[in-house]
Design an enzyme around this catalytic site. Structure first.
Site, PDB file in Angstrom:
ATOM      1  N   ARG A 181       7.008   0.689 -27.077  1.00 44.18           N
ATOM      2  CA  ARG A 181       7.894   1.031 -25.803  1.00 44.18           C
ATOM      3  C   ARG A 181       6.934   1.676 -24.866  1.00 44.18           C
ATOM      4  NH1 ARG A 181      11.322  -1.484 -27.824  1.00 44.18           N
ATOM      5  NH2 ARG A 181      13.261  -0.770 -28.704  1.00 44.18           N
ATOM      6  N   GLU A 201      11.142  -0.697 -17.597  1.00 41.92           N
ATOM      7  CA  GLU A 201      11.318  -2.132 -17.510  1.00 41.92           C
ATOM      8  C   GLU A 201      12.804  -2.656 -17.637  1.00 41.92           C
ATOM      9  OE1 GLU A 201       9.498  -2.463 -21.778  1.00 41.92           O
ATOM     10  OE2 GLU A 201      11.790  -3.071 -22.326  1.00 41.92           O
ATOM     11  N   HIS A 231       9.005  -8.072 -22.502  1.00 44.43           N
ATOM     12  CA  HIS A 231       9.642  -7.622 -23.694  1.00 44.43           C
ATOM     13  C   HIS A 231      10.320  -8.657 -24.465  1.00 44.43           C
ATOM     14  CE1 HIS A 231      11.170  -3.617 -25.678  1.00 44.43           C
ATOM     15  NE2 HIS A 231      10.965  -4.767 -26.684  1.00 44.43           N
ATOM     16  N   ASP A 284       3.756  -5.739 -23.402  1.00 43.19           N
ATOM     17  CA  ASP A 284       5.254  -6.299 -23.632  1.00 43.19           C
ATOM     18  C   ASP A 284       6.038  -5.257 -23.178  1.00 43.19           C
ATOM     19  OD1 ASP A 284       6.777  -8.719 -24.389  1.00 43.19           O
ATOM     20  OD2 ASP A 284       7.159  -7.460 -26.022  1.00 43.19           O
TER      21      ASP A 284
HETATM   22  P1  NAD Z   1       8.456   1.953 -37.569  1.00 46.77           P
HETATM   23  O1  NAD Z   1       9.132   3.241 -37.711  1.00 46.77           O
HETATM   24  O2  NAD Z   1       8.405   1.114 -38.837  1.00 46.77           O
HETATM   25  O3  NAD Z   1       6.877   2.446 -37.557  1.00 46.77           O
HETATM   26  C1  NAD Z   1       6.612   3.476 -36.519  1.00 46.77           C
HETATM   27  C2  NAD Z   1       5.451   4.090 -37.197  1.00 46.77           C
HETATM   28  O4  NAD Z   1       4.884   4.820 -36.056  1.00 46.77           O
HETATM   29  C3  NAD Z   1       5.714   4.913 -38.225  1.00 46.77           C
HETATM   30  O5  NAD Z   1       4.513   4.751 -39.413  1.00 46.77           O
HETATM   31  C4  NAD Z   1       5.385   6.394 -37.811  1.00 46.77           C
HETATM   32  O6  NAD Z   1       4.972   7.356 -38.877  1.00 46.77           O
HETATM   33  C5  NAD Z   1       4.339   6.229 -36.720  1.00 46.77           C
HETATM   34  N1  NAD Z   1       4.495   7.032 -35.839  1.00 46.77           N
HETATM   35  C6  NAD Z   1       5.539   7.740 -35.038  1.00 46.77           C
HETATM   36  N2  NAD Z   1       5.141   8.575 -34.117  1.00 46.77           N
HETATM   37  C7  NAD Z   1       3.843   8.786 -34.121  1.00 46.77           C
HETATM   38  C8  NAD Z   1       2.931   9.386 -33.520  1.00 46.77           C
HETATM   39  N3  NAD Z   1       3.182  10.406 -32.598  1.00 46.77           N
HETATM   40  N4  NAD Z   1       1.663   9.038 -33.851  1.00 46.77           N
HETATM   41  C9  NAD Z   1       1.288   8.217 -34.669  1.00 46.77           C
HETATM   42  N5  NAD Z   1       2.002   7.577 -35.461  1.00 46.77           N
HETATM   43  C10 NAD Z   1       3.603   7.661 -35.186  1.00 46.77           C
HETATM   44  O7  NAD Z   1       8.653   1.084 -36.459  1.00 46.77           O
HETATM   45  P2  NAD Z   1       8.679  -0.581 -36.242  1.00 46.77           P
HETATM   46  O8  NAD Z   1       9.690  -1.233 -36.770  1.00 46.77           O
HETATM   47  O9  NAD Z   1       7.233  -0.990 -36.822  1.00 46.77           O
HETATM   48  O10 NAD Z   1       8.541  -0.545 -34.778  1.00 46.77           O
HETATM   49  C11 NAD Z   1       7.228  -0.128 -34.043  1.00 46.77           C
HETATM   50  C12 NAD Z   1       7.664  -0.185 -32.506  1.00 46.77           C
HETATM   51  O11 NAD Z   1       7.861  -1.669 -32.095  1.00 46.77           O
HETATM   52  C13 NAD Z   1       8.848   0.557 -32.003  1.00 46.77           C
HETATM   53  O12 NAD Z   1       8.466   1.232 -30.799  1.00 46.77           O
HETATM   54  C14 NAD Z   1       9.746  -0.582 -31.619  1.00 46.77           C
HETATM   55  O13 NAD Z   1      10.673   0.021 -30.715  1.00 46.77           O
HETATM   56  C15 NAD Z   1       8.709  -1.727 -31.069  1.00 46.77           C
HETATM   57  N6  NAD Z   1       9.481  -2.972 -31.096  1.00 46.77           N
HETATM   58  C16 NAD Z   1       9.128  -3.825 -30.000  1.00 46.77           C
HETATM   59  C17 NAD Z   1       9.652  -4.980 -30.164  1.00 46.77           C
HETATM   60  C18 NAD Z   1       9.269  -5.980 -28.930  1.00 46.77           C
HETATM   61  O14 NAD Z   1       9.990  -7.069 -28.675  1.00 46.77           O
HETATM   62  N7  NAD Z   1       8.223  -5.575 -28.114  1.00 46.77           N
HETATM   63  C19 NAD Z   1      10.337  -5.430 -31.069  1.00 46.77           C
HETATM   64  C20 NAD Z   1      10.762  -4.464 -32.200  1.00 46.77           C
HETATM   65  C21 NAD Z   1      10.292  -3.296 -32.167  1.00 46.77           C
END
Ligand code: NAD
Length: 314
Positions: A220, A249, A281, A244
């Protein structure tokens, strides 16, 4: 979507408009509501009450993130809120992997040279994936999927996460953020957006990274301090970035701005930098992910409309 409609005997209408308090269609003919937008719906309690008055019992986002919905206000109005937390971790992990390769291969620099009919190689030697260290910040669903792919390719994989999972030790090594930043050739961000992850990378962090290092952000935008990132890319504190997601955005991505141009100055600055690869994105946007998003969202709506509890209720 048509197959789903036929199979479940439901009618599905699609609108390309965003849902906002000043842009609320007449929903009385519908039973359920699914959105996909990343732009904030916003609104005060009255807006969510209006949705309820129009017969809605839920609001479902097809995305993983649900920060566009004022969840507390929606729930207080009586709406159930659901999301699709994991539609295909591979979709984003594969995109991040491609961007890691692009940074290691310095494609942004070759693209710029070739566009000017400069076909020299000098200064742009690449690094092979099995000789480098990749740091993953946020080894959750997507980050751990990426870690597995990188491990299979022979890369050294470091991870920093506030909730380490001991079972991931077979394909990654947990370290603190400082170690990860100073030892990684590429850093890839995969945290969820929460108060602890806003501005997770800022000026001091970029200074810790080697000058040849690259950054991938497919998490994000606000996870990175954009002004600090731009400064680090301009001064050469880090070599390049593949983004991305960027702050602000929603006013730019998935829009045709060929006539108007980009108003957001920071985004325009990033677009102007030769060492930045911007994608709008799209990491999630794959065959399997879209199918899963649609089906999981619709399944949850039908469960709620049938008085059952949905699997992904927030
Ligand atoms: P998830 O919740 O499974 O994993 C997130 C991880 O980040 C967790 O293990 C959590 O403990 C860790 N975390 C949270 N805050 C933290 C911090 N301050 N320091 C260190 N670690 C921290 O999430 P996910 O499903 O793997 O998604 C990850 C990211 O990808 C999200 O931000 C989501 O919005 C993004 N995403 C982007 C797209 C895209 O098209 N670009 C699509 C889907 C998801």
């Amino acid at each position: 979507m048509n197959a789903y409609a036929q199979q479940h005997q439901v009618e599905i209408d699609i609108s390309r408009d965003e849902l906002h308090p000043d842009n609320l269609p007449d929903l009385r003919q519908y039973d359920g509501l699914i959105i996909q937008q990343t732009a904030k719906i916003g609104g005060d309690a009255a807006f969510y009450h209006t949705l309820v008055q129009q017969g809605m019992r839920q609001i479902t986002t097809r995305t993983a993130g649900y920060d566009m919905i004022e969840v507390a206000l929606a729930q207080a109005a009586g709406l159930k809120v659901t999301n699709v937390p994991a539609y295909s971790p591979r979709s984003v992990a594969e995109m991040a992997l491609m961007q890691i390769f692009r940074l290691l291969r310095r494609t942004w620099a070759f693209d710029a040279r070739v566009a000017q009919h400069d076909f020299r190689w000098v200064g742009l030697q690449a690094r092979e994936i099995h000789t480098v260290t990749v740091g993953i910040i946020g080894a959750g669903r997507i980050g751990s999927t990426l870690a597995r792919l990188l491990h299979a390719l022979g890369a050294r994989v470091l991870a920093y996460d506030i909730q380490p999972q001991p079972e991931y030790d077979t394909f990654l090594t947990y370290v603190d953020k400082e170690t990860l930043l100073s030892e990684s050739d590429v850093v890839s961000l995969h945290v969820d957006l929460n108060p602890s992850s806003v501005g997770l990378l800022s000026a001091a962090d970029f200074k810790r990274m080697p000058t040849h290092a690259g950054l991938v952000n497919a998490s994000r935008g606000p996870v990175v301090n954009t002004a600090d990132l731009i400064a680090a890319l301009v001064t050469g504190e880090i070599e390049a970035a593949a983004l991305d997601t960027v702050e602000g955005e929603s006013a730019v991505f998935n829009r045709d701005l060929r006539q108007q141009g980009v108003v957001d100055q920071q985004i325009q600055q990033l677009l102007d930098l030769p060492n930045v690869i911007v994608t709008p994105h799209v990491a999630f946007y794959t065959n399997l992910a879209v199918q899963n998003m649609v089906e999981i969202a619709l399944d949850d709506v039908l469960l709620i409309l049938n008085g059952q509890s949905a699997q992904h209720e927030i």
